[in-house]
Design an enzyme around this catalytic site. Structure first.
Site, PDB file in Angstrom:
ATOM      1  N   ASP A  93      -1.477  15.035 -10.397  1.00  0.00           N
ATOM      2  CA  ASP A  93      -0.619  16.217 -10.383  1.00  0.00           C
ATOM      3  C   ASP A  93      -0.472  16.707 -11.821  1.00  0.00           C
ATOM      4  OD1 ASP A  93       1.105  14.439 -11.564  1.00  0.00           O
ATOM      5  OD2 ASP A  93       2.454  14.292  -9.855  1.00  0.00           O
ATOM      6  N   GLY A  95       2.214  17.018 -13.573  1.00  0.00           N
ATOM      7  CA  GLY A  95       3.338  16.453 -14.312  1.00  0.00           C
ATOM      8  C   GLY A  95       4.576  17.319 -14.205  1.00  0.00           C
ATOM      9  N   GLY A  96       4.409  18.540 -13.763  1.00  0.00           N
ATOM     10  CA  GLY A  96       5.531  19.479 -13.711  1.00  0.00           C
ATOM     11  C   GLY A  96       6.653  19.027 -12.799  1.00  0.00           C
ATOM     12  N   PHE A  97       6.289  18.497 -11.650  1.00  0.00           N
ATOM     13  CA  PHE A  97       7.307  18.096 -10.686  1.00  0.00           C
ATOM     14  C   PHE A  97       8.213  17.008 -11.265  1.00  0.00           C
ATOM     15  CE2 PHE A  97       8.860  15.337  -7.258  1.00  0.00           C
ATOM     16  CZ  PHE A  97       9.551  16.263  -6.496  1.00  0.00           C
ATOM     17  N   ASP A 147       2.725  24.326 -12.403  1.00  0.00           N
ATOM     18  CA  ASP A 147       3.423  25.396 -11.680  1.00  0.00           C
ATOM     19  C   ASP A 147       4.920  25.212 -11.865  1.00  0.00           C
ATOM     20  OD1 ASP A 147       3.553  23.042 -10.130  1.00  0.00           O
ATOM     21  OD2 ASP A 147       3.855  24.162  -8.282  1.00  0.00           O
ATOM     22  N   GLY A 222       5.836  24.428  -2.993  1.00  0.00           N
ATOM     23  CA  GLY A 222       7.179  24.963  -2.768  1.00  0.00           C
ATOM     24  C   GLY A 222       7.694  24.877  -1.350  1.00  0.00           C
ATOM     25  N   ASP A 272      -0.715  14.351   0.576  1.00  0.00           N
ATOM     26  CA  ASP A 272      -0.267  13.119  -0.073  1.00  0.00           C
ATOM     27  C   ASP A 272       1.223  12.998   0.203  1.00  0.00           C
ATOM     28  OD1 ASP A 272       0.615  15.262  -2.100  1.00  0.00           O
ATOM     29  OD2 ASP A 272       1.637  13.457  -2.780  1.00  0.00           O
ATOM     30  N   CYS A 310      -3.042  -0.917  16.054  1.00  0.00           N
ATOM     31  CA  CYS A 310      -3.544  -0.843  14.676  1.00  0.00           C
ATOM     32  C   CYS A 310      -4.440  -2.046  14.386  1.00  0.00           C
ATOM     33  CB  CYS A 310      -2.351  -0.828  13.730  1.00  0.00           C
ATOM     34  SG  CYS A 310      -2.804  -0.746  11.997  1.00  0.00           S
ATOM     35  N   CYS A 312      -5.233  -2.957  11.206  1.00  0.00           N
ATOM     36  CA  CYS A 312      -5.097  -3.319   9.790  1.00  0.00           C
ATOM     37  C   CYS A 312      -4.916  -4.837   9.652  1.00  0.00           C
ATOM     38  CB  CYS A 312      -3.915  -2.578   9.151  1.00  0.00           C
ATOM     39  SG  CYS A 312      -2.303  -3.320   9.419  1.00  0.00           S
ATOM     40  N   CYS A 315      -1.496  -6.094  10.983  1.00  0.00           N
ATOM     41  CA  CYS A 315      -1.345  -6.114  12.437  1.00  0.00           C
ATOM     42  C   CYS A 315      -2.297  -7.111  13.092  1.00  0.00           C
ATOM     43  CB  CYS A 315      -1.543  -4.710  13.002  1.00  0.00           C
ATOM     44  SG  CYS A 315      -0.193  -3.607  12.521  1.00  0.00           S
ATOM     45  N   HIS A 341       0.009  -1.935   6.137  1.00  0.00           N
ATOM     46  CA  HIS A 341       0.033  -1.235   7.430  1.00  0.00           C
ATOM     47  C   HIS A 341       0.279   0.260   7.233  1.00  0.00           C
ATOM     48  CE1 HIS A 341       0.855   0.087  11.456  1.00  0.00           C
ATOM     49  NE2 HIS A 341       1.946   0.658  10.961  1.00  0.00           N
TER      50      HIS A 341
HETATM   51 ZN    ZN Z   1      -1.203  -2.100  11.047  1.00  0.00          ZN
END
Ligand code: ZN
Length: 385
Positions: A93, A95-97, A147, A222, A272, A310, A312, A315, A341
């Protein structure tokens, strides 16, 4: 070209699209959910665990990395990819935020943002040129233009002023990248951010100027700052309708599973959000049937995995009862397993949405997901009604 997007399919019934984005650090299948590595790390997870979760792009926060350890240190150590041991794509990003939300005594002018570091109180200045230079120094694959964001609720005149400043800063950021390229640097892609609050006419006005600039992609800024969800989605649809077809579209900071699918259905390629991993560390995860509070006493003897659907690592190996125990006992492994997860679940959801677009059944996929997500059917303890 710093970045190319190849579109493989458009969903026949919605605006959803599936493609492949080629970056300096490999191909990113789109749409993509990007885990957030705020300080050069996705909290508690190693790069190998992120790869196993399906990630081929991460987001890193420019403000945090520039404050600590500093862009010069990262550059001297071979750039952010090498520094954090992540060989695939990185988006940073501007850095502004963080400057606007974390730093103290900030003063915004057309020149940039003056602020004091939240770490050591030192006086700093972030200009649109500096934002581009720092991201170039980190060695990012995709940089964001500085921005101006305004705090909700946004008055129309404040939204207009922020949009005007954003356009001015966008132009200066692009010029700085040109200058860097003349010096043999600045090889990263640069995205412009569209602003204008929840006023369609204002967003259109902003994009009339941004769209005329040679950005490699565009972000929708925004939104999701407290307004009605349906209004945010209308603005996403509005912006995607204006953005050029062949360039990636990035919706910043949206990570609720239903919001994510609704954004994809309006033509978004990249998203994100820190929420899935932040919630996981606090013991709450999204699963196929809703939101599961791991610490809930009801799971104390529940032998089932967090999410029955799931695959993963967490799980596949561990029960809700074990996860609940780890959180109750304050064991760090609980945070790690819940984070594995959470990341796998979000990336997997977007990856399945991509497949649905390729097969022309995104609408059906979305409806089935939302219905199941709202059912909560496996959230009750095993054996209970
Ligand atoms: Zn999972």
């Amino acid at each position: 070209m710093a970045l190319t997007l190849t579109l493989d399919a458009h969903d026949p019934e919605t605006q959803a699209r599936a493609g492949r984005m080629e970056t300096r650090h490999g191909e990113v299948l789109t749409p993509a959910f990007m885990p957030v590595g705020t300080q050069g790390a996705v909290k508690t997870l190693t790069p190998d665990e992120l790869t196993a979760a399906g990630a081929d792009i991460l987001l890193a926060n420019t403000y945090h990395l520039d404050q600590r350890p500093g862009v010069d240190v990262v550059r001297a150590l071979g750039g952010l990819h090498r520094f954090m041991g992540w060989p695939k794509a990185i988006l940073t990003d501007s850095g502004g935020f963080q400057v606007l939300s974390l730093a103290e005594l900030r003063k915004v002018s057309d020149e940039g943002v003056e602020f004091r570091s939240h770490l050591d109180g030192s006086r700093k200045f972030l200009s649109p040129e500096e934002a581009v230079r720092i991201q170039d120094g980190l060695g990012t694959d995709i940089a964001m233009s500085l921005d101006e964001l305004v705090e909700a609720p946004v008055a129309p005149d404040a939204a207009r002023r922020a949009a005007e400043r954003t356009v001015l800063w966008a132009e200066r950021g692009l010029k700085e990248r040109e200058r860097l390229r003349d010096e043999g640097r600045g090889g990263m892609a640069l995205f412009g951010i569209n602003q204008g609050g929840v006023e369609a006419a204002e967003r259109r006005r902003c994009f009339e100027r941004l769209g005329a600039m040679p950005f490699d992609g565009y972000a929708i800024g925004g939104l999701w700052v407290g307004e009605e969800r349906s209004l945010s989605l209308d603005m996403v649809e509005h912006d995607c309708g204006l953005f050029p077809e062949g360039r990636p579209r990035y919706l910043m900071g949206v990570g609720h599973p239903v919001d994510v699918l609704d954004a994809l259905g309006r033509g978004v390629d990249l998203l994100d959000c820190v929420l899935p991993t932040r919630n996981a560390r606090r013991g709450t995860v999204f699963v196929s049937t809703g939101r599961l509070v791991v610490k809930n006493a009801a799971y104390a003897a529940d032998p089932r995995p967090l999410d029955l659907e799931c695959d993963c690592y967490t799980c596949a190996r561990f029960s809700r009862a074990y996860l609940r125990h780890l959180f109750a006992a304050g064991e760090l492994l609980g945070m790690r397993l819940a984070s594995i997860h959470a990341v796998t679940h979000m990336i997997g959801l977007v990856r399945r949405a991509r497949r649905a677009v390729l097969e022309g059944r995104f609408r059906e996929f979305r409806e089935a997901f939302v219905e199941r997500f709202r059912s909560g059917e496996t959230l009750a303890p095993s054996g209970a009604a």
